[in-house]
Design a protein around this motif. Structure first.
Motif, mmCIF file in Angstrom:
data_model
loop_
_atom_site.group_PDB
_atom_site.id
_atom_site.type_symbol
_atom_site.label_atom_id
_atom_site.label_comp_id
_atom_site.label_asym_id
_atom_site.label_seq_id
_atom_site.Cartn_x
_atom_site.Cartn_y
_atom_site.Cartn_z
ATOM 1 N N VAL A 187 -4.343 -73.401 -20.276
ATOM 2 C CA VAL A 187 -3.213 -73.759 -19.410
ATOM 3 C C VAL A 187 -2.371 -74.847 -20.065
ATOM 4 C CG1 VAL A 187 -2.549 -74.737 -17.182
ATOM 5 C CG2 VAL A 187 -4.374 -73.052 -17.295
ATOM 6 N N HIS A 188 -3.015 -75.863 -20.612
ATOM 7 C CA HIS A 188 -2.263 -76.926 -21.282
ATOM 8 C C HIS A 188 -1.522 -76.373 -22.504
ATOM 9 C CE1 HIS A 188 -3.057 -80.607 -19.102
ATOM 10 N NE2 HIS A 188 -4.319 -80.247 -18.960
ATOM 11 N N ALA A 189 -2.112 -75.411 -23.199
ATOM 12 C CA ALA A 189 -1.433 -74.811 -24.355
ATOM 13 C C ALA A 189 -0.169 -74.080 -23.913
ATOM 14 C CB ALA A 189 -2.379 -73.867 -25.086
ATOM 15 N N LEU A 190 -0.251 -73.346 -22.821
ATOM 16 C CA LEU A 190 0.935 -72.642 -22.313
ATOM 17 C C LEU A 190 2.007 -73.619 -21.866
ATOM 18 C CD1 LEU A 190 -0.860 -69.812 -20.316
ATOM 19 C CD2 LEU A 190 0.629 -69.498 -22.296
ATOM 20 N N ARG A 191 1.599 -74.695 -21.206
ATOM 21 C CA ARG A 191 2.577 -75.701 -20.773
ATOM 22 C C ARG A 191 3.189 -76.418 -21.977
ATOM 23 N NH1 ARG A 191 2.046 -77.560 -15.383
ATOM 24 N NH2 ARG A 191 2.227 -79.744 -16.020
ATOM 25 N N ALA A 192 2.404 -76.647 -23.012
ATOM 26 C CA ALA A 192 2.937 -77.259 -24.229
ATOM 27 C C ALA A 192 3.906 -76.301 -24.932
ATOM 28 C CB ALA A 192 1.797 -77.652 -25.167
ATOM 29 N N GLN A 193 3.572 -75.003 -24.941
ATOM 30 C CA GLN A 193 4.456 -74.012 -25.549
ATOM 31 C C GLN A 193 5.805 -73.980 -24.830
ATOM 32 O OE1 GLN A 193 3.904 -72.057 -28.170
ATOM 33 N NE2 GLN A 193 5.604 -70.608 -28.037
ATOM 34 N N LEU A 194 5.779 -74.017 -23.516
ATOM 35 C CA LEU A 194 7.015 -74.020 -22.737
ATOM 36 C C LEU A 194 7.881 -75.212 -23.123
ATOM 37 C CD1 LEU A 194 7.227 -73.327 -18.907
ATOM 38 C CD2 LEU A 194 8.584 -75.109 -19.958
ATOM 39 N N ARG A 195 7.267 -76.364 -23.235
ATOM 40 C CA ARG A 195 8.022 -77.579 -23.556
ATOM 41 C C ARG A 195 8.466 -77.603 -25.014
ATOM 42 N NH1 ARG A 195 5.309 -77.811 -19.304
ATOM 43 N NH2 ARG A 195 5.632 -79.331 -17.624
ATOM 44 N N PHE A 196 7.712 -76.973 -25.892
ATOM 45 C CA PHE A 196 8.151 -76.852 -27.275
ATOM 46 C C PHE A 196 9.432 -76.024 -27.348
ATOM 47 C CE2 PHE A 196 8.212 -74.338 -31.221
ATOM 48 C CZ PHE A 196 8.297 -75.359 -32.157
ATOM 49 N N LEU A 197 9.456 -74.906 -26.646
ATOM 50 C CA LEU A 197 10.631 -74.037 -26.675
ATOM 51 C C LEU A 197 11.854 -74.721 -26.086
ATOM 52 C CD1 LEU A 197 8.961 -70.693 -25.539
ATOM 53 C CD2 LEU A 197 9.732 -71.271 -27.844
ATOM 54 N N THR A 198 11.650 -75.498 -25.028
ATOM 55 C CA THR A 198 12.786 -76.133 -24.349
ATOM 56 C C THR A 198 13.181 -77.460 -24.983
ATOM 57 O OG1 THR A 198 11.295 -77.160 -22.736
ATOM 58 C CG2 THR A 198 12.249 -75.021 -22.156
ATOM 59 N N GLY A 199 12.487 -77.869 -26.038
ATOM 60 C CA GLY A 199 12.848 -79.096 -26.740
ATOM 61 C C GLY A 199 12.332 -80.365 -26.094
ATOM 62 N N ALA A 200 11.488 -80.256 -25.080
ATOM 63 C CA ALA A 200 10.910 -81.445 -24.436
ATOM 64 C C ALA A 200 9.634 -81.816 -25.192
ATOM 65 C CB ALA A 200 10.616 -81.158 -22.962
ATOM 66 N N TRP A 201 9.810 -82.321 -26.402
ATOM 67 C CA TRP A 201 8.661 -82.449 -27.301
ATOM 68 C C TRP A 201 7.755 -83.612 -26.953
ATOM 69 C CZ3 TRP A 201 11.599 -81.316 -32.519
ATOM 70 C CH2 TRP A 201 11.921 -79.958 -32.562
ATOM 71 N N ASP A 202 8.290 -84.695 -26.421
ATOM 72 C CA ASP A 202 7.400 -85.766 -25.975
ATOM 73 C C ASP A 202 6.513 -85.268 -24.846
ATOM 74 O OD1 ASP A 202 8.433 -87.477 -27.842
ATOM 75 O OD2 ASP A 202 9.712 -88.569 -26.450
ATOM 76 N N ASP A 203 7.098 -84.459 -23.965
ATOM 77 C CA ASP A 203 6.310 -83.883 -22.872
ATOM 78 C C ASP A 203 5.295 -82.882 -23.417
ATOM 79 O OD1 ASP A 203 8.009 -85.386 -21.342
ATOM 80 O OD2 ASP A 203 9.210 -83.697 -20.632
ATOM 81 N N ALA A 204 5.685 -82.128 -24.429
ATOM 82 C CA ALA A 204 4.743 -81.193 -25.043
ATOM 83 C C ALA A 204 3.561 -81.944 -25.636
ATOM 84 C CB ALA A 204 5.451 -80.378 -26.132
ATOM 85 N N ARG A 205 3.845 -83.067 -26.281
ATOM 86 C CA ARG A 205 2.754 -83.860 -26.868
ATOM 87 C C ARG A 205 1.814 -84.387 -25.788
ATOM 88 N NH1 ARG A 205 5.558 -87.298 -31.875
ATOM 89 N NH2 ARG A 205 4.889 -85.826 -33.481
ATOM 90 N N ALA A 206 2.364 -84.754 -24.640
ATOM 91 C CA ALA A 206 1.497 -85.211 -23.544
ATOM 92 C C ALA A 206 0.568 -84.085 -23.100
ATOM 93 C CB ALA A 206 2.355 -85.700 -22.379
ATOM 94 N N GLU A 207 1.081 -82.862 -23.037
ATOM 95 C CA GLU A 207 0.238 -81.717 -22.674
ATOM 96 C C GLU A 207 -0.818 -81.465 -23.744
ATOM 97 O OE1 GLU A 207 0.181 -80.081 -19.900
ATOM 98 O OE2 GLU A 207 2.022 -80.834 -18.962
ATOM 99 N N ILE A 208 -0.429 -81.605 -24.998
ATOM 100 C CA ILE A 208 -1.372 -81.388 -26.096
ATOM 101 C C ILE A 208 -2.517 -82.396 -26.017
ATOM 102 C CG2 ILE A 208 -1.635 -81.556 -28.611
ATOM 103 C CD1 ILE A 208 1.285 -80.444 -28.766
ATOM 104 N N GLU A 209 -2.185 -83.669 -25.838
ATOM 105 C CA GLU A 209 -3.217 -84.706 -25.748
ATOM 106 C C GLU A 209 -4.152 -84.454 -24.579
ATOM 107 O OE1 GLU A 209 -1.338 -88.495 -25.586
ATOM 108 O OE2 GLU A 209 -0.293 -88.246 -27.501
ATOM 109 N N ALA A 210 -3.589 -84.057 -23.437
ATOM 110 C CA ALA A 210 -4.429 -83.797 -22.260
ATOM 111 C C ALA A 210 -5.331 -82.598 -22.495
ATOM 112 C CB ALA A 210 -3.547 -83.575 -21.033
ATOM 113 N N GLY A 211 -4.788 -81.531 -23.081
ATOM 114 C CA GLY A 211 -5.572 -80.311 -23.276
ATOM 115 C C GLY A 211 -6.710 -80.467 -24.249
ATOM 116 N N LEU A 212 -6.565 -81.360 -25.214
ATOM 117 C CA LEU A 212 -7.608 -81.538 -26.228
ATOM 118 C C LEU A 212 -8.839 -82.244 -25.688
ATOM 119 C CD1 LEU A 212 -5.436 -82.461 -29.351
ATOM 120 C CD2 LEU A 212 -6.665 -80.332 -28.936
#
Length: 942
Positions: A620-645
């Motif tokens: 789930v965190h990977a999908l949410r990070a992917q969404l934010r990567f595509l939309t350019g919200a990269w700081d938010d994507a990194r937050a999802e990545i850190e949480a998912g790990l």
């Protein structure tokens, strides 16, 4: 017994008071107090608690018990008030979860129950911190249960951002779990307070305070023999006073003539034993029996255990209170010091101790006491009589959810004592207890053993399910299929279970990429589930069918089947039957550019998996990070990545998170994290699924002159994309823009044409804006057509793919410059640079500038303003909303619920916000927000 005198610890008290004041001001801290027994650790925590109370902090105080090391969350639960009846609805909610009430109580197994409880406790403390400063003070951590140690470890993570003081006291310990906590807190900057011997002046001060006069020479020499140990010295002085060995002379306290140190006890424990000798024998025996049963003393309960009249026992307790052996702790009495209890307990023969624990368990059983309290005494005993066995079987469900570790020990002991048909029932409960304890390997072994012995087909069916679930949660789907196959081949498998086993088998085969077998099993799940009117079996079958359609590239049909599966499943899915239906639906919506809907659905999937510790959290965190990567919200994507790990990853999706992190770092011109290492899973599938991300990241770092080399590296992943690896062309098309650029730069017309043909085919089959944009981009690059590239940029803009929009504008600017339209080229370049700047994509900014400069196109004299690195303007939109909600006093769990994030993601955001704003706590953040808003703006709103 002498009351303690706390002297000689001014520096240590000062340090704790300073940390308490800092925590009350919003800058949290953790402190470890270490020292041998009786050195003053508890007194130091008392001083800290007093200071925290004076500062208006919420003070949570508790101590671990040696008898409760196998009761999950017993230490932290006592500290936070979760083990008693409370009117606080937030505490009561966590207490119910701790007791295994609700949906968890209905399941046969809950492998990640402790994860769910841990998250709930952290949410509770977080909410308290949002309301005001909090102090969590835990004594005797060397005895804390492992689950409590995990909570304390997690509380220490990012503590500086909270108005929170965590202070733990422990003896020097060789116990691995406790030592691990101390190392963890120290590595995160926790302060260490080591209590050692009192200095000479403090010894003199203690003697003076205790006796009312300074010591004379002979008494001073004797006091020196105590080695600066305050408890030993206090007890020594009390013994000398009681025996009349001290007299006052010339303003000082001195030993009477003929007294020297020859007869003094050699150790502290000897001193305590000698000190207790003044008690009458009957009272000493009674207190010894009480000491065996624990630190706390419930007088009516103890009277029942000892078969002693309450009035007679009360007389003993009044005498013990007068002597300072026990103290009044409110709802019960307790021994004043662990050493006193140890001295009394050691005086009870081992055989009598065992009998006392067994008797206590029997009395508590008859009185209807909580099962975990009964269990702690039965575990300390050695034998289980017939009545106790009956209680164990009848209370198994409740005991397993509340104290799985104790349940495991009792069930093993019971199994060794029985040889009849009861063994099968006990073995079944043992498997469940091991899973609740997260001892999955042992649970697997016991389940396999139980299946061969249990004559009851209903129980065997349940054991098969437990075994499959345990294997699945360990990422061993292949073995789970083998178990399902054996179960389905059994002639006596209950008909109601057949559909579910086919459904579980279908799910495992899907993750193993055995698609034909998965489709057959899914069809059988639907057939048998329909016949048995079992929505779970039908829903699971539909879900696997939806997954198969998705990986075949039919995303629309996959979405329809996932929604049908959700309707079939209804609310029947329990924690040991995770289906992942919302995960598939969210993935489909993401692929169809329905990003707002995908956001909401994935938020629901996240909340459900968090609540019960489901196995899909990393995905789930990977999908949410992917969404934010595509939309350019990269700081938010990194937050999802850190949480998912931070979560368990049985499905092997961690490389996806790490790969996205590398891509973001490269676009930002940062040193990328190390390459993702993808282990070859049992199904042989994870490596092929995610290794392309590392190759993609590697290619992005290559120079344009090596375009052919880069294309040769990356293109095969697209060329050989297939449903078998769960990455069909329909899912991997986000790779095509970079491939098309490489093909154009390398002059590879054949591959460029193939990219055009395939993307146009995909866009025609299942229209989606991002697919249409990708097809336009590939053709525009192949034909150097600026108009097509501008159309691609517009389509990417409309579907929200910001990075791709910027890259398409950059490509259009190059094509426009080449055809002699510098003004239009400059406009396109400016749009691209504005987007790159918003994403802090410095590598892309440098490349775009360089490409257009060679063609004679430069951005305006000022150019786009660089995105700030610090201050409020550096915050992303999500970070800005989180910051305002923090400033308004909301807790991380409340913010997570408001913004459809996980609490861990919010915590990552808060850390990023504090770093960007240059503040150190939530309180300082609130001050900054208020100053920024101005006095007339009122409270910040999000």
């Amino acid at each position: 017994m002498a009351a303690p005198v706390f002297v000689g610890r001014d520096p240590e008290v000062g340090r704790l008071r300073a940390m308490a004041r800092a925590a009350a001001a919003g800058a949290g801290a953790a402190v470890l107090v270490e020292g041998e027994p009786g050195i003053g650790k508890t007194s130091l925590l008392d001083a800290a608690a007093e200071e925290c109370g004076r500062l208006g902090m919420r003070v949570c105080r508790g101590a671990a018990e040696d008898l409760e090391q196998r009761l999950p969350f017993s230490a932290i639960g006592a500290c936070l008030g979760l083990l008693v009846v409370t009117a606080d609805p937030a505490q009561a909610k966590v207490a119910r979860l701790l007791r295994g009430e609700g949906a968890l109580a209905l399941t046969m197994a809950a492998a990640n129950h402790q994860l769910a409880v841990t998250e709930a406790i952290l949410d509770l403390v977080d909410a308290w911190c949002a309301a005001g400063p909090v102090a969590v003070l835990v004594d005797d951590v060397q005895w804390a249960d492992p689950a409590s140690l995990v909570v304390l470890h997690r509380l220490g993570r990012g503590i500086e951002e909270y108005p929170l003081l965590v202070a733990v006291a422990a003896r020097p310990t060789g116990r691995a779990e406790a030592a691990g906590l101390l190392r963890s807190l120290r590595s995160r900057g926790a302060d260490l307070v080591e209590l050692t011997a009192l200095p000479d002046d403090a010894v003199t001060a203690l003697v003076t305070e205790r006796l009312g006069a300074p010591p004379g020479p002979r008494l001073a020499r004797l006091a020196d023999g105590a080695g600066g140990h305050p408890f030993y010295l206090t007890e020594l002085l009390a013994a000398l006073q009681r025996e009349g060995r001290i007299r006052m002379t010339r303003g000082s306290a001195e030993l009477t003539p003929g007294v020297d140190g020859a007869g003094m006890p050699r150790s502290l424990l000897d001193m305590v034993v000698r000190r207790l000798a003044f008690l009458p024998r009957k009272e000493r025996e009674t207190l010894g029996q009480a000491a065996v049963l624990g630190r706390a003393i419930d007088v009516p309960e103890l009277a029942a255990v000892l078969d002693m009249p309450v009035m007679a026992l009360s007389e003993v307790m009044f005498a013990a209170l007068d002597a300072g052996v026990v103290v009044d702790a409110g709802p019960h009495l307790e021994f004043r010091h662990a050493l006193i209890r140890q001295a009394l307990s050691d005086g009870v023969p081992e055989q009598m101790r065992t009998a006392l624990h067994l008797r206590a368990g029997q009395v508590l059983t008859a009185s209807g006491a909580p099962v975990e309290r009964v269990a702690e005494h039965l575990v300390a005993g050695t034998t289980l009589d017939a009545a106790t066995l009956d209680w164990l079987v009848s209370s198994a469900d409740e005991l397993i959810t509340r104290a799985p570790g104790a349940a495991v020990r009792l069930l093993r002991r019971a199994l060794a004592a029985v040889a009849d048909e009861r063994a099968a029932e006990l073995r079944f409960h043992l498997v469940r207890a091991l899973i609740w304890e997260s001892s999955l390997s042992e649970a697997e072994w016991e389940a396999r053993e139980a299946i061969t012995r249990d004559p009851d087909p209903q129980r065997r069916g349940a054991l098969y399910w437990l075994l499959m679930d345990a294997l699945f949660r360990q990422g061993r789907q292949g073995e789970a299929v083998q178990v399902a196959t054996v179960a389905l081949a059994a002639a006596d498998l209950p008909a109601a279970d057949v559909g579910r086993f086919h459904g579980f088998c279908a799910k495992c085969r899907f993750f193993l990429r055995q698609h034909e077998a998965a489709a057959s099993a899914a069809a059988l799940a639907i057939e048998h589930g329909t016949r048995a009117d079992d929505g779970y079996a039908v829903g699971l079958g539909r879900l696997v069918q939806g997954g198969l359609r998705f990986v075949e590239g039919d995303v629309v049909r996959g979405l329809a089947l996932s929604e049908q599966a959700i309707a079939d499943l209804g609310h029947s899915v329990l924690p040991d039957m995770p289906a992942g239906q919302s995960v598939l639906r969210g993935y489909c919506l993401l692929q169809l550019d329905r990003l707002d809907e995908a956001e909401r659905v994935l938020a629901d999937a996240l909340e459900s998996n968090q609540r019960y510790g489901g196995p899909y959290l990393t995905l789930v965190h990977a999908l949410r990070a992917q969404l934010r990567f595509l939309t350019g919200a990269w700081d938010d994507a990194r937050a999802e990545i850190e949480a998912g790990l931070e979560y368990p990853d049985p499905l092997g999706d961690e490389p996806w998170l790490r790969g996205l992190g590398r891509l973001i770092a490269i676009h930002r011109g940062e040193p990328p994290p190390g390459a993702t290492i993808v282990a070859q899973g049992q199904g042989g599938s994870a490596e092929a699924q995610y290794v392309y991300l590392d190759t993609w990241a590697r290619v992005l770092q290559e120079e344009p002159a090596r375009a052919k080399y880069s294309l040769d590296l990356l293109y095969p992943f697209w060329e050989h994309a297939s449903a078998l690896e769960h990455l069909p062309h329909r899912v991997m098309y986000h790779l095509c823009p970079d491939l098309a650029r490489l093909a154009a730069t390398a002059g590879d017309r054949e591959r460029a044409a193939a990219l055009v043909a395939k993307t146009e085919e995909l866009a025609a089959a299942q229209p989606a804006l991002s697919l249409t944009a990708t097809a336009l981009l590939c053709r525009g690059l192949a034909e150097s057509d600026a108009d097509l590239l501008l159309s691609a940029a517009a389509s990417y803009r409309d579907c929200g793919w910001r990075l791709y929009q910027a890259q398409a504008d950059e490509d259009a600017a190059v094509a426009l410059a080449a055809r002699g339209d510098p003004d239009l080229a400059r406009a396109a370049l400016t749009r691209a640079l504005d987007l790159y700047t918003a994403m802090d994509a410095s590598r892309d900014i440098f490349r775009a500038d360089a490409r257009l400069r060679r063609l004679g196109v430069r951005r305006g004299r000022q150019g786009p303003r660089k995105r700030p690195k610090h201050g409020w303007d550096a915050l992303t939109q999500t970070e800005h909303r989180v910051a305002l909600l923090v400033a308004s006093g909301m807790s991380n769990p409340d913010i997570a619920a408001r913004l459809f994030l996980s609490r861990r993601t919010v915590q990552s955001h808060v850390s990023s916000i504090l770093a960007k704003l240059g503040v150190h706590s939530r309180v300082e953040l609130a001050v900054s927000a208020h100053q920024r808003a101005g006095p007339a703006s009122g409270p910040a709103q999000a």
